[in-house]
Design an enzyme around this catalytic site. Sequence first.
Site, short mmCIF file in Angstrom:
data_model
loop_
_atom_site.label_atom_id
_atom_site.label_comp_id
_atom_site.label_asym_id
_atom_site.label_seq_id
_atom_site.Cartn_x
_atom_site.Cartn_y
_atom_site.Cartn_z
N ARG A 25 -50.77 28.08 46.91
CA ARG A 25 -49.51 27.34 46.69
C ARG A 25 -48.41 27.88 47.61
NH1 ARG A 25 -45.19 26.96 42.34
NH2 ARG A 25 -44.52 24.79 42.55
N HIS A 29 -46.38 25.72 50.40
CA HIS A 29 -44.92 25.67 50.40
C HIS A 29 -44.34 26.25 51.69
CE1 HIS A 29 -43.99 24.83 45.88
NE2 HIS A 29 -45.05 24.17 46.30
N ASN A 57 -39.55 26.67 44.55
CA ASN A 57 -40.18 28.00 44.57
C ASN A 57 -39.64 28.94 43.49
OD1 ASN A 57 -41.70 27.31 46.84
ND2 ASN A 57 -40.02 27.87 48.22
N HIS A 155 -55.04 21.30 42.98
CA HIS A 155 -54.73 21.41 41.55
C HIS A 155 -55.99 21.46 40.70
CE1 HIS A 155 -50.34 19.74 42.01
NE2 HIS A 155 -50.49 20.96 42.50
C1 HEM Z 1 -48.54 16.59 46.16
C2 HEM Z 1 -47.45 17.13 45.67
C3 HEM Z 1 -47.42 18.36 44.83
C4 HEM Z 1 -46.58 18.58 43.81
C5 HEM Z 1 -45.47 17.67 43.31
C6 HEM Z 1 -46.93 19.86 43.26
C7 HEM Z 1 -46.27 20.45 42.20
C8 HEM Z 1 -46.73 21.56 41.53
C9 HEM Z 1 -46.16 22.09 40.33
C10 HEM Z 1 -44.91 21.53 39.63
C11 HEM Z 1 -46.89 23.14 39.93
C12 HEM Z 1 -46.67 24.04 38.70
C13 HEM Z 1 -45.76 25.18 39.09
C14 HEM Z 1 -45.31 25.99 37.89
O1 HEM Z 1 -45.19 25.45 36.81
O2 HEM Z 1 -45.07 27.20 38.04
C15 HEM Z 1 -47.96 23.30 40.89
C16 HEM Z 1 -48.92 24.27 40.83
C17 HEM Z 1 -49.85 24.46 41.82
N1 HEM Z 1 -49.91 23.79 43.02
FE1 HEM Z 1 -48.99 22.06 43.46
N2 HEM Z 1 -47.96 20.39 43.94
C18 HEM Z 1 -48.30 19.52 44.93
C19 HEM Z 1 -49.27 19.70 45.88
C20 HEM Z 1 -49.96 20.87 46.06
C21 HEM Z 1 -50.74 21.22 47.22
C22 HEM Z 1 -50.83 20.36 48.48
C23 HEM Z 1 -51.29 22.43 46.98
C24 HEM Z 1 -52.16 23.28 47.86
C25 HEM Z 1 -52.84 22.85 48.90
C26 HEM Z 1 -50.89 22.83 45.66
C27 HEM Z 1 -51.32 23.95 45.01
C28 HEM Z 1 -50.95 24.30 43.73
C29 HEM Z 1 -51.61 25.33 42.95
C30 HEM Z 1 -52.87 26.08 43.34
C31 HEM Z 1 -50.90 25.45 41.77
C32 HEM Z 1 -51.15 26.46 40.63
C33 HEM Z 1 -50.37 27.72 40.94
C34 HEM Z 1 -50.52 28.81 39.90
O3 HEM Z 1 -51.50 28.88 39.16
O4 HEM Z 1 -49.61 29.67 39.86
N3 HEM Z 1 -50.06 21.88 45.14
N4 HEM Z 1 -47.83 22.33 41.85
#
Ligand code: HEM
Length: 254
Positions: A25, A29, A57, A155
């Site tokens: 993530r 970002h 972030n 995700h």
């Molecule tokens: C397409 C639009 C995307 C949106 C709107 C989005 C939004 C989010 C949000 C809101 C979270 C939860 C964060 C939290 O509650 O702390 C999250 C978690 C995560 N995102 Fe996305 N994301 C997107 C795309 C991506 C992409 C492209 C990747 C990586 C290539 C990614 C990887 C992750 C991962 C692995 C998590 C889990 C992180 C953890 O366990 O701490 N996301 N994302």
Amino acid sequence: MFRLFHGVMEQAQQSDVQIGAKLIRIHFHSCFVEGCDGSILLINADGIESEQDADPNAGSATGFEVVDDIKAALENACHAVVSCADILAIASQVGVSLGGSDWEVELGRRDSRTANKAEANTALPSLFDDFDELTHSLSAMGLDSTDVVALSGAHTFGRAQCGTCSPCLYNFSGTGGPDPTLDSAFLNTLWQICPPSNDGDPMTDLDSSSPDSFDNNYFTNLQNNQGLLRTDQELTSGTPDFSQLVRRKPERVL
Ligand code: HEM
């Protein structure tokens, strides 16, 4: 060198099963703000407003201490050879491989000497985006709807704070009710994990079927209307040829 990454990350994973998810993530970002140049790693200093304090972030991008551990181990082994931007790319690949999948990571990224907090606030897609807004924001990066689906596949592991999915559970688009497209059993489970009070800021799995594996269950969940975030859930209906697409193998990497 990859062995060194594995060593540090396997150690970190023993106390934090989410570490691979956290690091990919951070990489995503970083890449969305003027390219994959590691700019997200720069902390506040003279002339630098850290991207870590930008809205997408702050309080949710974590795992930076493990990046520091990898950097320290690398510097010890071979000083000033691997850029911090490449560290994020390799750590993402290793995190995915610890989750059970893999890709070949290309190297050679150069590090930024500046950060751009303002752009981190505007360039990164918002969790409130509908499908059109999401594709619009990603097309600004030269990415099409196929890329949006493939990238969202990250995700398939990691967690989200309940606050990020609450709008879909309780007040979808100002309706005062849940997202009507969500599967009812999934909704019932989420209502229990994420009550409206949000007391204690609970977390929930992004992929409830296999939360810590990097597999294709995320896409199966979407086909069953079990997307946690609005941007996940809308991929199924918004993406042309969604079901054919999710059977394809990945071809491109960040
Ligand atoms: C397409 C639009 C995307 C949106 C709107 C989005 C939004 C989010 C949000 C809101 C979270 C939860 C964060 C939290 O509650 O702390 C999250 C978690 C995560 N995102 Fe996305 N994301 C997107 C795309 C991506 C992409 C492209 C990747 C990586 C290539 C990614 C990887 C992750 C991962 C692995 C998590 C889990 C992180 C953890 O366990 O701490 N996301 N994302």
